[in-house]
Design a protein around this motif. Structure first.
Motif, PDB file in Angstrom:
ATOM      1  N   ASN A 213       0.841  -1.176   0.000  1.00 37.03           N
ATOM      2  CA  ASN A 213       0.000   0.000   0.000  1.00 37.03           C
ATOM      3  C   ASN A 213       0.892   1.248   0.000  1.00 37.03           C
TER       4      ASN A 213
ATOM      5  N   LYS B 156       0.146   4.317   0.727  1.00 41.37           N
ATOM      6  CA  LYS B 156      -0.048   5.160   1.904  1.00 41.37           C
ATOM      7  C   LYS B 156       0.661   4.582   3.123  1.00 41.37           C
TER       8      LYS B 156
ATOM      9  N   TYR C  96       4.217   5.715   2.549  1.00 41.89           N
ATOM     10  CA  TYR C  96       4.430   7.113   2.900  1.00 41.89           C
ATOM     11  C   TYR C  96       4.585   7.275   4.414  1.00 41.89           C
TER      12      TYR C  96
ATOM     13  N   GLY D 233      -3.821  -0.282   4.205  1.00 36.97           N
ATOM     14  CA  GLY D 233      -3.625   0.960   4.923  1.00 36.97           C
ATOM     15  C   GLY D 233      -3.611   0.851   6.436  1.00 36.97           C
TER      16      GLY D 233
ATOM     17  N   ARG E 108      -0.496   2.699   7.837  1.00 38.02           N
ATOM     18  CA  ARG E 108      -0.691   4.155   7.817  1.00 38.02           C
ATOM     19  C   ARG E 108      -1.624   4.574   8.954  1.00 38.02           C
TER      20      ARG E 108
ATOM     21  N   GLU F  45      -0.203   7.108  11.642  1.00 33.01           N
ATOM     22  CA  GLU F  45      -0.800   8.449  11.626  1.00 33.01           C
ATOM     23  C   GLU F  45      -1.423   8.791  12.977  1.00 33.01           C
TER      24      GLU F  45
END
Length: 187
Positions: free
Chosen positions: A40, A42, A45, A162, A165, A169
């Protein structure tokens, strides 16, 4: 977004399984027999951003596909452990290398090979003679029932969809580090 009852401001490091967590739990096979992974973007990232922010991040996988190593090292992760048949041994080694206590680490796993690590991270660590606070790791939504039972947080996102993430996050937001400087706006 699901929440955890754990004080996210205490997290200083992240550790992840790959198959079923940072990639889906179904793996296409190359005609050569080599397992291939879908990842994924994301998740990628968030991983590279957390690494840039100085968080130690471990990838602990039973897989041995070199593409997995290249992917995560390419994101700036320095602790990629492949072929981890007994993950608890690798996890303890990583804790020692980084000077971490289990209550400072978020570990996300999804299946029985992650269970021992999740129990060390999830039970009061004073039983292990380490730190004195409990922390529970986070599994993806499609994790094995045994993993869900010991988790304090269950991501609403599945493996490779995700969940990495999601938890990174939430932790960085709780610590005021998500999008906190120009580092957030690049790879």
């Amino acid at each position: 977004m699901s929440r955890t009852d754990f004080d996210l401001s205490r997290i200083k490091a992240f550790a992840f399984d790959v198959d079923g967590v940072l990639s889906p739990d179904t793996i296409p096979l190359h005609p050569s027999g080599e397992p291939m992974r879908i990842v994924n973007i994301k998740d990628g990232y968030a991983l590279q951003f957390a690494a840039k922010m100085g968080y130690p991040i471990a990838i602990i996988t039973g897989g041995r596909t070199e593409a997995v190593r290249k992917r995560f090292e390419g994101l700036g992760l320095n602790h990629v452990y492949m072929g981890a048949a007994v993950k608890i041994e690798i996890f303890k080694k990583w804790l020692d290398e980084c000077g971490l206590c289990p209550d400072e680490v978020m570990y996300m796993g999804d299946d029985i090979p992650d269970y021992e690590v999740m129990q060390i991270a999830g039970l009061p660590a004073f039983r292990m003679g380490l730190c004195q606070s409990p922390v529970r790791p986070a599994p993806p939504a499609d994790a094995a029932p045994e993993i869900k039972q010991i988790a304090r947080y269950i991501s609403p996102f599945g493996g490779g969809q995700g969940c990495g993430r999601d938890i990174i996050e939430q932790i960085l937001r709780a610590q005021g580090k998500w999008m906190s400087d120009k580092t957030a706006f690049g790879w």
